[in-house]
Write a protein that holds these residues in place. Structure first.
Motif, PDB file in Angstrom:
ATOM      1  N   THR A  43      16.456 -14.307  52.593  1.00  0.00           N
ATOM      2  CA  THR A  43      17.639 -13.858  53.318  1.00  0.00           C
ATOM      3  C   THR A  43      18.684 -13.444  52.292  1.00  0.00           C
ATOM      4  O   THR A  43      19.031 -14.223  51.408  1.00  0.00           O
ATOM      5  N   GLU A  45      22.583 -11.880  51.550  1.00  0.00           N
ATOM      6  CA  GLU A  45      23.911 -11.711  52.134  1.00  0.00           C
ATOM      7  C   GLU A  45      24.535 -10.436  51.593  1.00  0.00           C
ATOM      8  O   GLU A  45      24.452 -10.142  50.401  1.00  0.00           O
ATOM      9  N   ALA A  50      24.162 -11.794  56.971  1.00  0.00           N
ATOM     10  CA  ALA A  50      22.902 -12.305  56.437  1.00  0.00           C
ATOM     11  C   ALA A  50      21.767 -11.452  56.976  1.00  0.00           C
ATOM     12  O   ALA A  50      21.670 -11.222  58.187  1.00  0.00           O
ATOM     13  N   PHE A  51      20.910 -10.973  56.075  1.00  0.00           N
ATOM     14  CA  PHE A  51      19.825 -10.077  56.445  1.00  0.00           C
ATOM     15  C   PHE A  51      18.498 -10.669  55.996  1.00  0.00           C
ATOM     16  O   PHE A  51      18.291 -10.912  54.807  1.00  0.00           O
ATOM     17  N   ASP A  52      17.604 -10.910  56.964  1.00  0.00           N
ATOM     18  CA  ASP A  52      16.284 -11.441  56.655  1.00  0.00           C
ATOM     19  C   ASP A  52      15.393 -10.312  56.173  1.00  0.00           C
ATOM     20  O   ASP A  52      15.210  -9.312  56.858  1.00  0.00           O
ATOM     21  N   ALA A  56      11.991 -13.250  60.347  1.00  0.00           N
ATOM     22  CA  ALA A  56      13.345 -13.153  60.890  1.00  0.00           C
ATOM     23  C   ALA A  56      13.542 -13.936  62.171  1.00  0.00           C
ATOM     24  O   ALA A  56      14.671 -14.138  62.590  1.00  0.00           O
ATOM     25  N   TRP A  57      12.484 -14.370  62.813  1.00  0.00           N
ATOM     26  CA  TRP A  57      12.625 -15.042  64.102  1.00  0.00           C
ATOM     27  C   TRP A  57      11.558 -16.104  64.260  1.00  0.00           C
ATOM     28  O   TRP A  57      10.608 -16.169  63.499  1.00  0.00           O
ATOM     29  N   ARG A 108      16.594 -16.428  66.711  1.00  0.00           N
ATOM     30  CA  ARG A 108      17.072 -16.201  65.343  1.00  0.00           C
ATOM     31  C   ARG A 108      17.958 -17.377  64.949  1.00  0.00           C
ATOM     32  O   ARG A 108      18.441 -18.123  65.798  1.00  0.00           O
ATOM     33  N   GLY A 112      20.446 -16.490  58.989  1.00  0.00           N
ATOM     34  CA  GLY A 112      19.090 -16.091  58.631  1.00  0.00           C
ATOM     35  C   GLY A 112      18.150 -17.279  58.485  1.00  0.00           C
ATOM     36  O   GLY A 112      18.570 -18.434  58.387  1.00  0.00           O
TER      37      GLY A 112
END
Length: 126
Positions: A43, A45, A50-52, A56-57, A108, A112
């Protein structure tokens, strides 16, 4: 170094096992080849978000992830699943509604999936 248990890999499974052993007071050594923990979970930032870049889930049938989120008080929210998927290809062509799965019904984590990695790692002796 002598140890009772050697854990090879600091991905989610290795960290979960290390956490389990640490809470039992067991002797272990976790080794990781990379310069970070998390394995395929990454993850990043950027600008406060925050970006996986890996998983991601998670799904309702994964109670261990839900339990970790609850234990570490990481907020859980449903995956956004309405509307069209829109993206721009490298050549500038915009693609819309190509039939990709929406992941409706999945969850989610705020911050992340990496927030679970950080929470597990924080409780371990470096």
């Amino acid at each position: 170094m002598q140890t009772d248990v050697l854990i090879v890999g600091g991905g989610l499974s290795g960290l979960a096992l290390a956490d389990h052993l640490a809470r039992q007071g067991r002797d272990f050594l976790l080794v990781e080849a990379q310069d970070r923990l998390g394995g395929r979970i990454l993850t990043k930032e950027f600008s406060g978000g925050a970006f996986d870049l890996g998983p991601a889930w998670f799904w309702p049938g994964q109670p261990r992830m839900a339990a970790l989120a609850e234990r570490f008080q990481i907020p859980v929210f449903g995956q956004f699943s309405t509307g069209d998927l829109v993206y721009q290809e490298q050549n500038g062509t915009v693609q819309r509604g190509r039939g990709y799965a929406s992941m409706e019904g999945s969850y989610r984590l705020a911050g992340g999936i990496g927030s679970v990695v950080h929470a597990l790692a924080k409780g371990l002796d470096p």
